[in-house]
Design a protein around this motif. Structure first.
Motif, PDB file in Angstrom:
ATOM      1  N   THR A 175       0.802  -1.231   0.000  1.00  0.00           N
ATOM      2  CA  THR A 175       0.000   0.000   0.000  1.00  0.00           C
ATOM      3  C   THR A 175       0.832   1.277   0.000  1.00  0.00           C
ATOM      4  OG1 THR A 175      -0.149  -0.159   2.426  1.00  0.00           O
ATOM      5  CG2 THR A 175      -1.970  -1.092   1.137  1.00  0.00           C
ATOM      6  N   LYS A 176       2.151   1.144   0.283  1.00  0.00           N
ATOM      7  CA  LYS A 176       2.954   2.369   0.328  1.00  0.00           C
ATOM      8  C   LYS A 176       4.437   2.043   0.243  1.00  0.00           C
ATOM      9  CE  LYS A 176       3.684   6.552   3.120  1.00  0.00           C
ATOM     10  NZ  LYS A 176       3.352   7.228   4.406  1.00  0.00           N
ATOM     11  N   THR A 177       5.183   2.862  -0.478  1.00  0.00           N
ATOM     12  CA  THR A 177       6.648   2.812  -0.489  1.00  0.00           C
ATOM     13  C   THR A 177       7.169   4.247  -0.452  1.00  0.00           C
ATOM     14  OG1 THR A 177       6.765   2.814  -2.906  1.00  0.00           O
ATOM     15  CG2 THR A 177       6.732   0.663  -1.806  1.00  0.00           C
ATOM     16  N   GLU A 178       8.311   4.446   0.188  1.00  0.00           N
ATOM     17  CA  GLU A 178       8.890   5.781   0.252  1.00  0.00           C
ATOM     18  C   GLU A 178      10.384   5.698   0.537  1.00  0.00           C
ATOM     19  OE1 GLU A 178       7.671   8.157   3.627  1.00  0.00           O
ATOM     20  OE2 GLU A 178       7.009   6.376   4.707  1.00  0.00           O
ATOM     21  N   GLU A 179      11.115   6.660  -0.006  1.00  0.00           N
ATOM     22  CA  GLU A 179      12.539   6.780   0.261  1.00  0.00           C
ATOM     23  C   GLU A 179      12.714   7.541   1.574  1.00  0.00           C
ATOM     24  OE1 GLU A 179      14.741   5.368  -1.711  1.00  0.00           O
ATOM     25  OE2 GLU A 179      13.205   4.729  -3.147  1.00  0.00           O
ATOM     26  N   VAL A 180      13.612   7.082   2.425  1.00  0.00           N
ATOM     27  CA  VAL A 180      13.786   7.705   3.740  1.00  0.00           C
ATOM     28  C   VAL A 180      15.267   7.820   4.090  1.00  0.00           C
ATOM     29  CG1 VAL A 180      11.588   6.868   4.646  1.00  0.00           C
ATOM     30  CG2 VAL A 180      13.652   5.483   4.917  1.00  0.00           C
ATOM     31  N   THR A 181      15.520   8.639   5.093  1.00  0.00           N
ATOM     32  CA  THR A 181      16.849   8.754   5.692  1.00  0.00           C
ATOM     33  C   THR A 181      16.691   8.571   7.188  1.00  0.00           C
ATOM     34  OG1 THR A 181      17.609  10.277   3.977  1.00  0.00           O
ATOM     35  CG2 THR A 181      18.864  10.219   6.034  1.00  0.00           C
ATOM     36  N   GLU A 182      17.308   7.533   7.736  1.00  0.00           N
ATOM     37  CA  GLU A 182      17.187   7.223   9.157  1.00  0.00           C
ATOM     38  C   GLU A 182      18.514   7.501   9.866  1.00  0.00           C
ATOM     39  OE1 GLU A 182      14.676   6.273  10.958  1.00  0.00           O
ATOM     40  OE2 GLU A 182      13.153   5.898   9.441  1.00  0.00           O
ATOM     41  N   PRO A 183      18.567   8.589  10.664  1.00  0.00           N
ATOM     42  CA  PRO A 183      19.814   8.910  11.380  1.00  0.00           C
ATOM     43  C   PRO A 183      20.244   7.792  12.332  1.00  0.00           C
ATOM     44  CG  PRO A 183      18.316  10.783  11.385  1.00  0.00           C
ATOM     45  CD  PRO A 183      17.541   9.608  10.871  1.00  0.00           C
ATOM     46  N   GLU A 184      19.257   7.098  12.935  1.00  0.00           N
ATOM     47  CA  GLU A 184      19.588   6.045  13.889  1.00  0.00           C
ATOM     48  C   GLU A 184      20.094   4.786  13.201  1.00  0.00           C
ATOM     49  OE1 GLU A 184      16.244   5.327  16.365  1.00  0.00           O
ATOM     50  OE2 GLU A 184      16.229   7.347  17.240  1.00  0.00           O
ATOM     51  N   PRO A 222      21.610   4.334   9.396  1.00  0.00           N
ATOM     52  CA  PRO A 222      21.890   4.832   8.035  1.00  0.00           C
ATOM     53  C   PRO A 222      21.707   3.772   6.952  1.00  0.00           C
ATOM     54  CG  PRO A 222      23.605   5.481   9.579  1.00  0.00           C
ATOM     55  CD  PRO A 222      22.765   4.470  10.281  1.00  0.00           C
ATOM     56  N   ASP A 223      21.669   2.492   7.327  1.00  0.00           N
ATOM     57  CA  ASP A 223      21.500   1.440   6.325  1.00  0.00           C
ATOM     58  C   ASP A 223      20.102   1.428   5.723  1.00  0.00           C
ATOM     59  OD1 ASP A 223      24.109   0.571   6.693  1.00  0.00           O
ATOM     60  OD2 ASP A 223      23.547  -0.902   8.224  1.00  0.00           O
ATOM     61  N   ILE A 224      19.132   2.007   6.437  1.00  0.00           N
ATOM     62  CA  ILE A 224      17.747   2.026   5.950  1.00  0.00           C
ATOM     63  C   ILE A 224      17.578   3.139   4.923  1.00  0.00           C
ATOM     64  CG2 ILE A 224      15.328   2.341   6.573  1.00  0.00           C
ATOM     65  CD1 ILE A 224      15.967   1.185   9.301  1.00  0.00           C
ATOM     66  N   LYS A 225      17.199   2.757   3.706  1.00  0.00           N
ATOM     67  CA  LYS A 225      17.035   3.715   2.615  1.00  0.00           C
ATOM     68  C   LYS A 225      15.598   3.798   2.097  1.00  0.00           C
ATOM     69  CE  LYS A 225      21.459   4.492   2.609  1.00  0.00           C
ATOM     70  NZ  LYS A 225      21.993   5.781   3.125  1.00  0.00           N
ATOM     71  N   GLN A 226      14.783   2.799   2.436  1.00  0.00           N
ATOM     72  CA  GLN A 226      13.426   2.759   1.894  1.00  0.00           C
ATOM     73  C   GLN A 226      12.492   2.057   2.880  1.00  0.00           C
ATOM     74  OE1 GLN A 226      13.067   0.549  -1.761  1.00  0.00           O
ATOM     75  NE2 GLN A 226      11.124   1.492  -2.345  1.00  0.00           N
ATOM     76  N   LEU A 227      11.232   2.475   2.878  1.00  0.00           N
ATOM     77  CA  LEU A 227      10.203   1.844   3.696  1.00  0.00           C
ATOM     78  C   LEU A 227       9.070   1.350   2.798  1.00  0.00           C
ATOM     79  CD1 LEU A 227       9.862   4.356   6.695  1.00  0.00           C
ATOM     80  CD2 LEU A 227      11.197   2.244   6.608  1.00  0.00           C
ATOM     81  N   ALA A 228       8.515   0.214   3.167  1.00  0.00           N
ATOM     82  CA  ALA A 228       7.371  -0.340   2.430  1.00  0.00           C
ATOM     83  C   ALA A 228       6.328  -0.822   3.423  1.00  0.00           C
ATOM     84  CB  ALA A 228       7.817  -1.494   1.526  1.00  0.00           C
ATOM     85  N   THR A 229       5.065  -0.611   3.088  1.00  0.00           N
ATOM     86  CA  THR A 229       3.962  -1.024   3.956  1.00  0.00           C
ATOM     87  C   THR A 229       3.091  -2.043   3.242  1.00  0.00           C
ATOM     88  OG1 THR A 229       3.899   1.167   5.008  1.00  0.00           O
ATOM     89  CG2 THR A 229       1.976  -0.253   5.302  1.00  0.00           C
ATOM     90  N   PHE A 230       2.884  -3.183   3.913  1.00  0.00           N
ATOM     91  CA  PHE A 230       1.968  -4.219   3.423  1.00  0.00           C
ATOM     92  C   PHE A 230       0.755  -4.244   4.347  1.00  0.00           C
ATOM     93  CE2 PHE A 230       6.213  -5.575   2.151  1.00  0.00           C
ATOM     94  CZ  PHE A 230       6.042  -5.913   0.820  1.00  0.00           C
TER      95      PHE A 230
END
Length: 276
Positions: free
Chosen positions: A100-109, A111-119
């Motif tokens: 239902t959703k995907t987005e590019e992100v920047t996680e300071p805590e 840094p390996d996380i570059k994208q989020l997806a919601t099922f």
């Protein structure tokens, strides 16, 4: 005397004739009635059979339509989704989980996380309605209480963390008081097992009531519960992700609509599972 006897005989004959005519009339009426009720125009007997199948009748269906039923589910094998892409994870989770959703992100805590997806869990329900042309059944999507899986992906587009939020009603948990759920580690062990997590050994001590209960007004009497929540964390036996897990069980009460003295019932029961 002879005249009197002759008159009596004539009277008897007349009565016999009248009785015979009445019998014939009754018999004729019976035949007509029989033909009218039981014979069709071709003089064939119409069989009156009891109704055994009323599925196709015009009777109103008093049962709940299948499309209105809440389809319960279980926690999927989340561990098997680690290292997969969004497409691969979608295939693994099945058609009831929709991206239902995907987005590019920047996680300071992290840094390996570059994208989020919601099922989101949106089960498909087969209805009994068929089209006249094809005869195929309609498939409708039933939205019940929301269940979401939030996936964190690295720069290569592979899942490295998962956060699962599910309604306990949607997961088929029977209604029970919060104390019974956290009395032993069985509830937490069951959640981990369903998610495919092999937890490292850990000791468990049931929490005190005040440790997981938040009151609307702690000073009021009687006290009204606002929320009950308890979190348990641990590690896995795996050398690869996920290496840690955290489970939170929440009971949120509709405190604003409950008057003083009224019995409180949980309005929202959820399970939160984080794997990373």
């Amino acid at each position: 005397m002879l005249e009197r006897e002759s008159k009596a005989r004539r009277t008897k004959v007349v009565l016999i004739v009248i009785i015979a005519l009445l019998i014939l009339a009754i018999a004729a009426l019976a035949v007509v009635s029989y033909n009218f009720l039981f014979l069709d125009k071709g003089n064939e007997i119409l069989a009156v059979e009891p109704v055994e199948d009323i599925a196709g009748s015009d009777l109103k269906d008093t049962q709940i339509p299948e499309s209105a039923r809440v389809k319960t589910t279980t926690i999927p094998d989340l561990v098997s989704c680690f290292g997969l892409t969004i497409t691969e994870a979608s295939t693994r989770l099945g058609v009831d989980y929709q991206l239902t959703k995907t987005e590019e992100v920047t996680e300071p805590e992290n840094p390996d996380i570059k994208q989020l997806a919601t099922f989101t869990y949106e089960p498909l329900t087969e209805t009994d309605t068929s089209t006249a042309a094809t005869g195929s059944a309609f498939t409708t999507r039933t939205k019940a209480q929301i269940l979401n899986i939030y996936a964190s992906l690295n720069g290569e587009g592979k899942i490295i963390e998962l956060y699962y939020v599910g309604s306990m009603d949607l997961l088929g948990y029977p209604t029970s008081d919060f104390a019974s759920l956290v009395e032993t580690s069985d509830t937490f062990s069951g959640i981990l097992k369903s998610a495919g997590v092999k937890a490292a050994d850990f000791s468990y001590t049931a929490p005190e009531v005040d440790a997981y209960t938040t009151y609307v007004d702690p000073e009021a009497e009687p006290k009204r519960i606002k929320k009950q929540s308890f979190t348990l964390s641990g590690s896995t036996t795996s050398e690869t992700a996920p290496k840690t897990w955290s489970i939170t069980i929440n009971y949120d009460f509709n405190s604003d609509s409950v008057s003083d003295g009224a019995e409180q019932t949980e309005s929202n029961r959820t399970i939160h599972l984080q794997l990373k």
